[in-house]
Design a protein around this motif. Sequence first.
Motif, PDB file in Angstrom:
ATOM      1  N   GLU A 129      12.041  -8.150  -2.031  1.00  0.00           N
ATOM      2  CA  GLU A 129      12.098  -6.935  -2.812  1.00  0.00           C
ATOM      3  C   GLU A 129      11.208  -7.581  -3.954  1.00  0.00           C
ATOM      4  O   GLU A 129      10.655  -6.983  -4.839  1.00  0.00           O
ATOM      5  N   ALA A 130      11.824  -8.729  -4.594  1.00  0.00           N
ATOM      6  CA  ALA A 130      11.261  -9.512  -5.571  1.00  0.00           C
ATOM      7  C   ALA A 130       9.743  -9.962  -5.584  1.00  0.00           C
ATOM      8  O   ALA A 130       9.099  -9.605  -6.585  1.00  0.00           O
ATOM      9  N   MET A 131       9.320 -10.284  -4.371  1.00  0.00           N
ATOM     10  CA  MET A 131       7.919 -10.534  -4.166  1.00  0.00           C
ATOM     11  C   MET A 131       7.175  -9.148  -4.073  1.00  0.00           C
ATOM     12  O   MET A 131       6.103  -9.048  -4.894  1.00  0.00           O
ATOM     13  N   VAL A 132       7.656  -8.172  -3.693  1.00  0.00           N
ATOM     14  CA  VAL A 132       6.997  -6.813  -3.663  1.00  0.00           C
ATOM     15  C   VAL A 132       6.622  -6.476  -5.097  1.00  0.00           C
ATOM     16  O   VAL A 132       5.515  -6.017  -5.442  1.00  0.00           O
ATOM     17  N   LYS A 133       7.695  -6.490  -5.997  1.00  0.00           N
ATOM     18  CA  LYS A 133       7.478  -6.601  -7.428  1.00  0.00           C
ATOM     19  C   LYS A 133       6.399  -7.194  -8.306  1.00  0.00           C
ATOM     20  O   LYS A 133       5.523  -6.644  -8.867  1.00  0.00           O
ATOM     21  N   ILE A 134       6.460  -8.524  -7.856  1.00  0.00           N
ATOM     22  CA  ILE A 134       5.434  -9.193  -8.564  1.00  0.00           C
ATOM     23  C   ILE A 134       3.904  -9.002  -7.878  1.00  0.00           C
ATOM     24  O   ILE A 134       2.990  -9.002  -8.665  1.00  0.00           O
ATOM     25  N   VAL A 135       3.882  -8.818  -6.773  1.00  0.00           N
ATOM     26  CA  VAL A 135       2.487  -8.550  -6.239  1.00  0.00           C
ATOM     27  C   VAL A 135       2.108  -7.023  -6.511  1.00  0.00           C
ATOM     28  O   VAL A 135       0.878  -6.916  -6.913  1.00  0.00           O
ATOM     29  N   TYR A 136       2.951  -6.047  -6.706  1.00  0.00           N
ATOM     30  CA  TYR A 136       2.724  -4.592  -7.120  1.00  0.00           C
ATOM     31  C   TYR A 136       2.258  -4.849  -8.675  1.00  0.00           C
ATOM     32  O   TYR A 136       0.924  -4.416  -9.052  1.00  0.00           O
ATOM     33  N   ASP A 137       2.764  -5.705  -9.411  1.00  0.00           N
ATOM     34  CA  ASP A 137       2.422  -5.668 -10.975  1.00  0.00           C
ATOM     35  C   ASP A 137       1.106  -6.634 -11.137  1.00  0.00           C
ATOM     36  O   ASP A 137       0.169  -6.292 -11.964  1.00  0.00           O
ATOM     37  N   GLU A 138       0.683  -7.585 -10.122  1.00  0.00           N
ATOM     38  CA  GLU A 138      -0.517  -8.219 -10.111  1.00  0.00           C
ATOM     39  C   GLU A 138      -1.865  -7.529  -9.733  1.00  0.00           C
ATOM     40  O   GLU A 138      -2.794  -7.234 -10.119  1.00  0.00           O
ATOM     41  N   LEU A 139      -1.274  -6.611  -8.698  1.00  0.00           N
ATOM     42  CA  LEU A 139      -2.451  -5.569  -8.296  1.00  0.00           C
ATOM     43  C   LEU A 139      -2.766  -4.491  -9.311  1.00  0.00           C
ATOM     44  O   LEU A 139      -3.957  -4.359  -9.311  1.00  0.00           O
TER      45      LEU A 139
ATOM     46  N   ALA B  33      -1.903   0.783  -6.151  1.00  0.00           N
ATOM     47  CA  ALA B  33      -0.862  -0.376  -5.826  1.00  0.00           C
ATOM     48  C   ALA B  33       0.162   0.135  -5.020  1.00  0.00           C
ATOM     49  O   ALA B  33       0.376  -0.649  -4.033  1.00  0.00           O
ATOM     50  N   GLN B  34       0.702   1.017  -5.319  1.00  0.00           N
ATOM     51  CA  GLN B  34       1.716   1.480  -4.606  1.00  0.00           C
ATOM     52  C   GLN B  34       1.283   2.078  -3.091  1.00  0.00           C
ATOM     53  O   GLN B  34       1.908   1.829  -2.111  1.00  0.00           O
ATOM     54  N   ARG B  35       0.286   2.578  -3.104  1.00  0.00           N
ATOM     55  CA  ARG B  35      -0.391   3.016  -1.929  1.00  0.00           C
ATOM     56  C   ARG B  35      -0.593   1.947  -0.696  1.00  0.00           C
ATOM     57  O   ARG B  35      -0.408   1.561   0.500  1.00  0.00           O
TER      58      ARG B  35
ATOM     59  N   GLY C  87       2.210   0.262   0.722  1.00  0.00           N
ATOM     60  CA  GLY C  87       2.973   1.361   1.766  1.00  0.00           C
ATOM     61  C   GLY C  87       4.278   1.994   0.869  1.00  0.00           C
ATOM     62  O   GLY C  87       5.327   2.629   1.454  1.00  0.00           O
ATOM     63  N   MET C  88       3.995   2.344  -0.492  1.00  0.00           N
ATOM     64  CA  MET C  88       5.138   2.964  -1.375  1.00  0.00           C
ATOM     65  C   MET C  88       4.777   4.386  -1.690  1.00  0.00           C
ATOM     66  O   MET C  88       5.737   4.695  -2.195  1.00  0.00           O
ATOM     67  N   GLY C  89       3.488   4.826  -1.081  1.00  0.00           N
ATOM     68  CA  GLY C  89       3.307   6.204  -1.488  1.00  0.00           C
ATOM     69  C   GLY C  89       2.745   6.426  -3.050  1.00  0.00           C
ATOM     70  O   GLY C  89       2.621   5.239  -3.635  1.00  0.00           O
ATOM     71  N   ASP C  90       2.457   7.405  -3.170  1.00  0.00           N
ATOM     72  CA  ASP C  90       1.928   8.019  -4.729  1.00  0.00           C
ATOM     73  C   ASP C  90       2.381   9.303  -5.116  1.00  0.00           C
ATOM     74  O   ASP C  90       1.548  10.213  -5.028  1.00  0.00           O
ATOM     75  N   ILE C  91       3.669   9.458  -5.371  1.00  0.00           N
ATOM     76  CA  ILE C  91       4.331  10.768  -5.382  1.00  0.00           C
ATOM     77  C   ILE C  91       3.526  11.402  -6.689  1.00  0.00           C
ATOM     78  O   ILE C  91       3.425  12.619  -6.818  1.00  0.00           O
ATOM     79  N   LEU C  92       3.289  10.762  -7.832  1.00  0.00           N
ATOM     80  CA  LEU C  92       2.556  11.321  -9.107  1.00  0.00           C
ATOM     81  C   LEU C  92       1.307  12.025  -8.420  1.00  0.00           C
ATOM     82  O   LEU C  92       0.914  13.240  -8.853  1.00  0.00           O
ATOM     83  N   GLN C  93       0.531  11.340  -7.902  1.00  0.00           N
ATOM     84  CA  GLN C  93      -0.807  11.896  -7.329  1.00  0.00           C
ATOM     85  C   GLN C  93      -0.503  13.349  -6.337  1.00  0.00           C
ATOM     86  O   GLN C  93      -1.128  14.210  -6.142  1.00  0.00           O
ATOM     87  N   LEU C  94       0.490  13.078  -5.352  1.00  0.00           N
ATOM     88  CA  LEU C  94       0.942  14.278  -4.823  1.00  0.00           C
ATOM     89  C   LEU C  94       1.282  15.583  -5.519  1.00  0.00           C
ATOM     90  O   LEU C  94       0.683  16.434  -5.158  1.00  0.00           O
ATOM     91  N   VAL C  95       1.920  15.278  -6.582  1.00  0.00           N
ATOM     92  CA  VAL C  95       2.557  16.249  -7.323  1.00  0.00           C
ATOM     93  C   VAL C  95       1.477  17.005  -8.034  1.00  0.00           C
ATOM     94  O   VAL C  95       1.041  18.192  -8.152  1.00  0.00           O
TER      95      VAL C  95
ATOM     96  N   SER D 182      -6.493  16.386   3.498  1.00  0.00           N
ATOM     97  CA  SER D 182      -6.354  15.962   4.638  1.00  0.00           C
ATOM     98  C   SER D 182      -4.600  15.526   4.747  1.00  0.00           C
ATOM     99  O   SER D 182      -4.210  14.910   3.813  1.00  0.00           O
ATOM    100  N   MET D 183      -4.002  15.693   6.000  1.00  0.00           N
ATOM    101  CA  MET D 183      -2.879  15.543   6.040  1.00  0.00           C
ATOM    102  C   MET D 183      -2.579  14.004   6.010  1.00  0.00           C
ATOM    103  O   MET D 183      -1.530  13.514   5.605  1.00  0.00           O
ATOM    104  N   SER D 184      -3.401  13.194   6.566  1.00  0.00           N
ATOM    105  CA  SER D 184      -3.168  11.655   6.467  1.00  0.00           C
ATOM    106  C   SER D 184      -3.247  11.291   5.229  1.00  0.00           C
ATOM    107  O   SER D 184      -2.648  10.412   4.754  1.00  0.00           O
ATOM    108  N   LYS D 185      -4.120  11.772   4.341  1.00  0.00           N
ATOM    109  CA  LYS D 185      -4.105  11.291   2.976  1.00  0.00           C
ATOM    110  C   LYS D 185      -2.879  11.823   2.164  1.00  0.00           C
ATOM    111  O   LYS D 185      -2.116  11.044   1.539  1.00  0.00           O
ATOM    112  N   LEU D 186      -2.382  13.061   2.613  1.00  0.00           N
ATOM    113  CA  LEU D 186      -0.768  13.379   1.962  1.00  0.00           C
ATOM    114  C   LEU D 186       0.128  12.493   2.695  1.00  0.00           C
ATOM    115  O   LEU D 186       1.230  12.188   1.860  1.00  0.00           O
ATOM    116  N   MET D 187       0.243  12.128   3.768  1.00  0.00           N
ATOM    117  CA  MET D 187       1.137  11.324   4.355  1.00  0.00           C
ATOM    118  C   MET D 187       1.200  10.026   3.554  1.00  0.00           C
ATOM    119  O   MET D 187       2.226   9.451   3.341  1.00  0.00           O
ATOM    120  N   GLY D 188      -0.162   9.682   3.002  1.00  0.00           N
ATOM    121  CA  GLY D 188       0.135   8.273   2.627  1.00  0.00           C
ATOM    122  C   GLY D 188       0.518   8.328   1.162  1.00  0.00           C
ATOM    123  O   GLY D 188       0.705   7.218   0.622  1.00  0.00           O
TER     124      GLY D 188
END
Length: 489
Positions: free
Chosen positions: A72-82, A299-301, A304-312, A353-359
Amino acid sequence: MLDALTDKFSGVFRALSGRGRISEENIRESMQDVRRALIDADVNFKVVREFTEKVTEKAIGQEVIKTLRPGEAMVKIVYDELTALMGPVDTRIYFVQPGPTVIMMAGLQGAGKTTTCGKLAKYLVSKGHHPLLAAADLQRPAAVEQLRVVGESVGVPVYTDPSKVAPHGEVAKGAAVAVCRAAIAQAKQTGRDVVILDTAGRLHIDDELMGELKEVNTQVKPHQVFLVLDAMSGQDAVNSAKAFNEQLELDGLILTKFDSDTRGGALLSAKYITGKPVKFLGVGEKYDALEEFRPEGMAQRILGMGDILQLVETAQQNFDVEEAAKMQAKMEKGQFTLEDFISQMGSVQKLGSMSKLMGMIPGMSQMTKQLNMKDGDVERQMGRMKAIYHSMSGKERKTPDLLDAARRRRIARGAGVELNEVSQFMKQFEQTRDMMRAVGSQGVMGKFKLMQAMMSGKLPNLGMPGGPMLKTKKSGHMEKKDRNKKKKR
């Protein structure tokens, strides 16, 4: 879209999560895997080297090796750098007073420049502006005609001057500048507050192309210059962007074809190599398929963390507020018909596209892979469900309890589907109706608990019509068990 890169990042994090403790050596090994994933995605080697070095330095410096959850700690670091690699980005277009604001669009032939002009025009209309398109790509008569068709499609006027189009591929000196100036004059006369210049494109960068673009840039002095790049062309796109930027001083980049099999090299390299941000993404063929670029969401996509803000945001742009209010009122009264069910399905399809929404939904990208769902599976299933609905009589739609075996066979023949698909359709409708009634009868806390139950898997996730008809081996096995129980009874 970026699926291969997401899979490889997920594999790295799974490997780290499986360890109670990790060492500096483990981190460096993981970064080797990340480095390979980025190179496979056609990311510039300088970007790869700097990115992995920063992540390694932070991971060791923050003593990830001493945390209880190193993955989890590595995910956070990679997310910040992306996020830092792709941003920050300001997607606002700054409008001048008095207008019109002039936006110059540049790009190679085949990148989707002219179509993107139409998408940008439609985007500006949605923001309350009144754009004018200018056909300044005079090298090819087809380019002028294409922009005219695009303008008609998005409901935006197009300025053209057929007398300036090169009949044999030789544009008169100053012709493009003359067209741009005339378009700006027309915009002032007709009250248009934005002029979008569709300038010359070539199959490759050459002196003639750059000379014409520099002349337009110098003489017309556009307020913003955007470069349109094909996201599928990887490092070639980034190299083109660098060459264009050296000549024109770009304000931002627009990546097209991002809904295709994009590896991600252009997106992750563009800002680093050119120093210019990606402002928009072309995410489909339709003219409303232009997204403001959000580094955090991307970076979230990728992780594999999704992008809820874009979905909304997508939902807000596409859902009818009045229809949603009517549906809410029906839910509260415990009313939900087959017509409502099909209407909800249509609302979901408007989102794209449903595949886009799923992402965009956290966890759904991995779930679709586990269910072996391919691009278009959900859309095809929805089409079959609509065919079933339209094969029913008006009386059957209003009173679904009438559907005995004989009626279901007739409906299956009319819809061109198997008999069991009609039964599955009715079962999904009944489950959705029961859930809608339950949600409508609950207070705020009750609705929250129901949502928690859905997310934990204790209730079927029926929020997206079409899903449950896509069976897994497990669901088929459970249905067989249910049938056996009924036989025993």
